[in-house]
Design a protein around this motif. Structure first.
Motif, mmCIF file in Angstrom:
data_model
loop_
_atom_site.group_PDB
_atom_site.id
_atom_site.type_symbol
_atom_site.label_atom_id
_atom_site.label_comp_id
_atom_site.label_asym_id
_atom_site.label_seq_id
_atom_site.Cartn_x
_atom_site.Cartn_y
_atom_site.Cartn_z
ATOM 1 N N GLY A 137 8.887 -1.568 7.321
ATOM 2 C CA GLY A 137 8.514 -1.601 8.723
ATOM 3 C C GLY A 137 7.067 -1.991 8.966
ATOM 4 O O GLY A 137 6.599 -1.983 10.103
ATOM 5 N N SER A 138 6.345 -2.350 7.886
ATOM 6 C CA SER A 138 4.945 -2.756 8.034
ATOM 7 C C SER A 138 4.835 -3.974 8.939
ATOM 8 O O SER A 138 5.697 -4.844 8.921
ATOM 9 C CB SER A 138 4.371 -3.079 6.651
ATOM 10 N N PRO A 139 3.773 -4.039 9.752
ATOM 11 C CA PRO A 139 3.607 -5.208 10.636
ATOM 12 C C PRO A 139 3.436 -6.518 9.874
ATOM 13 O O PRO A 139 3.523 -7.591 10.473
ATOM 14 C CB PRO A 139 2.358 -4.876 11.463
ATOM 15 N N LEU A 140 3.187 -6.439 8.562
ATOM 16 C CA LEU A 140 3.025 -7.663 7.760
ATOM 17 C C LEU A 140 4.191 -7.852 6.788
ATOM 18 O O LEU A 140 4.123 -8.710 5.909
ATOM 19 C CB LEU A 140 1.718 -7.596 6.963
ATOM 20 N N ASP A 195 15.815 -1.257 0.543
ATOM 21 C CA ASP A 195 14.658 -1.611 1.357
ATOM 22 C C ASP A 195 13.483 -0.718 0.991
ATOM 23 O O ASP A 195 13.646 0.478 0.780
ATOM 24 C CB ASP A 195 14.977 -1.434 2.848
ATOM 25 N N SER A 196 12.301 -1.325 0.925
ATOM 26 C CA SER A 196 11.094 -0.548 0.676
ATOM 27 C C SER A 196 10.796 0.333 1.884
ATOM 28 O O SER A 196 11.117 -0.020 3.028
ATOM 29 C CB SER A 196 9.924 -1.497 0.412
ATOM 30 N N VAL A 236 -1.535 -3.921 -2.514
ATOM 31 C CA VAL A 236 -1.575 -4.578 -1.196
ATOM 32 C C VAL A 236 -0.209 -5.187 -0.875
ATOM 33 O O VAL A 236 0.310 -5.042 0.246
ATOM 34 C CB VAL A 236 -2.688 -5.659 -1.175
ATOM 35 N N GLN A 237 0.401 -5.841 -1.858
ATOM 36 C CA GLN A 237 1.705 -6.468 -1.626
ATOM 37 C C GLN A 237 2.769 -5.423 -1.300
ATOM 38 O O GLN A 237 3.601 -5.627 -0.411
ATOM 39 C CB GLN A 237 2.123 -7.270 -2.864
ATOM 40 N N ALA A 238 2.766 -4.307 -2.017
ATOM 41 C CA ALA A 238 3.802 -3.288 -1.808
ATOM 42 C C ALA A 238 3.605 -2.555 -0.493
ATOM 43 O O ALA A 238 4.564 -2.306 0.236
ATOM 44 C CB ALA A 238 3.798 -2.297 -2.976
ATOM 45 N N VAL A 239 2.356 -2.218 -0.153
ATOM 46 C CA VAL A 239 2.100 -1.375 1.014
ATOM 47 C C VAL A 239 2.125 -2.177 2.312
ATOM 48 O O VAL A 239 2.734 -1.770 3.303
ATOM 49 C CB VAL A 239 0.739 -0.646 0.864
ATOM 50 N N PHE A 240 1.473 -3.340 2.319
ATOM 51 C CA PHE A 240 1.358 -4.101 3.565
ATOM 52 C C PHE A 240 2.468 -5.139 3.735
ATOM 53 O O PHE A 240 2.842 -5.473 4.851
ATOM 54 C CB PHE A 240 -0.002 -4.805 3.645
ATOM 55 N N PHE A 241 2.960 -5.690 2.623
ATOM 56 C CA PHE A 241 3.882 -6.823 2.728
ATOM 57 C C PHE A 241 5.309 -6.473 2.296
ATOM 58 O O PHE A 241 6.182 -7.334 2.327
ATOM 59 C CB PHE A 241 3.344 -8.002 1.909
ATOM 60 N N ARG A 282 4.231 -9.390 12.566
ATOM 61 C CA ARG A 282 5.181 -9.028 13.611
ATOM 62 C C ARG A 282 4.620 -9.386 14.981
ATOM 63 O O ARG A 282 3.458 -9.137 15.273
ATOM 64 C CB ARG A 282 5.468 -7.524 13.558
ATOM 65 N N GLY A 283 5.460 -9.985 15.806
ATOM 66 C CA GLY A 283 5.033 -10.336 17.150
ATOM 67 C C GLY A 283 4.472 -11.738 17.264
ATOM 68 O O GLY A 283 4.238 -12.217 18.369
#
Lengths: 251, 106
Positions: free
Chosen positions: B56-59, B51-52, A93-98, B65-66
């Motif tokens: 660009g994830s919204p979180l 950079d991962s 979750v941390q890697a994908v979303f955050f 974001r926003g």
């Protein structure tokens, strides 16, 4: 300790990803021994609790900070195999979303934060209760010791991975010195949080704690939601004659 | 001995604590670099970080974001993370569990 992409080369990242995937595959089978109707919801709770507390960076000396890794705490609460799965979900979750910890480095982070910490934490908890005592004090001391050592242990394994496949040309001794120094300090915070949280749960419901279930059996039987003891299921206690069958053998 | 709280009570209190820590207490988390970042900086390999692909994830970086305002944005991101983790890990555990068996085996 969330390793970003770029620190380690691709072959090393691929090797840790393979190790992580293999361990998770085994954990998916072995965790069944630890998960039942009572404990499964607690695995979800433990994972989301670790996610939350990992956001709480605490200051460490010299303008740096650390946060709970949580592998030792999770293993004590839900058992080591389930802990590997819980930690993997948190890291995913941390890697994908955050974007916390790289995607290429996800396997590395699962190995460091989800595997090494669980192994060291659970191993020292079990070793302490085996050689010292099975008392509540020994459980908490063993969990605290395991939590403390799990952090510099993860730092050392990172250093070994850096020696094998670090992209930068930096002496390994330098990396080892900085990594173990600061993570030794962070380990003190890890131990404090682990003992505080584990102590609180053991105080109210030791039967829910994988590493402390035996404490619930030594005293009065724990009260459960149905008011019956844990070893009696409500749907198997009545035989055809209506007698109580505490072993459930009439099923 | 005092009455022990029900499992459901323990669970609800635990989730509430997680939501409060991620949603509110995290405002007060230290912003200093963490141990790995600090060690990488001192040892001289921080510059190799990339950079991962999820940047660009919204979180990304624990903010929505926003949404303006560091506290609101960070708190909402934390709450979202707690809920997603709870659903994924809890769902997985429920799928894997031994059904209808409340007696933990050795």
């Amino acid at each position: 300790m969330h390793v970003p992409d770029g620190f380690l080369d691709v072959p090393t990242s691929a090797a840790t990803a393979a190790l992580a995937a293999g361990t998770v595959a085994v954990a998916l089978r072995q965790s069944r021994r630890e998960l039942d109707d009572l404990t499964a919801p607690l695995a979800g709770l433990t994972a989301c609790f670790v996610f939350a507390v990992q956001m709480m960076n605490f200051p460490v000396a010299a303008g740096t900070s650390g946060h709970l890794m949580g592998g030792a705490l999770t293993a004590a609460l839900v058992g080591p195999w389930t802990a590997v799965l819980c930690m993997t979900v948190v890291l995913l979750v941390q890697a994908v979303f955050f974007a916390d910890g790289g995607l290429v480095a996800l396997g590395t982070n699962v190995v460091l934060v989800g595997l090494v910490t669980v192994l060291v934490g659970w191993g020292l908890l079990r070793a302490t209760t085996a050689v010292w005592s099975r008392s509540r004090t020994a459980v908490l001391a063993g969990a605290g010791l395991g939590a403390f050592l799990s952090v510099p242990a993860a730092a050392l394994v990172f250093t070994a991975l850096f020696a094998a496949g670090g992209v930068a040309d930096v002496p390994v001794g330098t990396v080892a010195a900085f990594m173990t120094g600061v993570h030794g300090l962070i380990g003190l915070g890890e131990a404090a949080i682990t003992v505080a949280v584990l102590g609180a749960v053991v105080a109210v419901r030791p039967d829910l704690v994988r590493g402390a279930r035996h404490l619930a059996r030594t005293g009065l039987a724990p009260r459960t939601d149905t008011g019956r003891t844990d070893t009696v299921r409500t749907d198997t206690v009545r035989t055809d004659t209506g007698r109580l069958d505490p072993t459930g053998s009439a099923r | 001995m005092s009455r022990r709280p029900r499992t459901r009570t323990v669970w609800l209190v635990g989730v509430a604590v997680a939501l409060l820590v991620a949603g509110v207490a995290s405002w007060y988390a230290s912003g200093s670099p963490d141990g790995l970042e600090w060690a990488a900086g001192r040892a001289g390999f921080l510059g190799t970080a990339e950079d991962s692909a999820a940047a660009g994830s919204p979180l990304a970086d624990y903010s929505v974001r926003g949404v303006d305002g560091g506290r609101l944005s960070g708190g909402l991101a934390g709450v979202a993370g707690v809920l997603v983790t709870l659903v994924l890990a809890g769902g997985l555990a429920l799928l894997l569990r031994r059904r209808g068996d409340r007696t933990p085996r050795r």
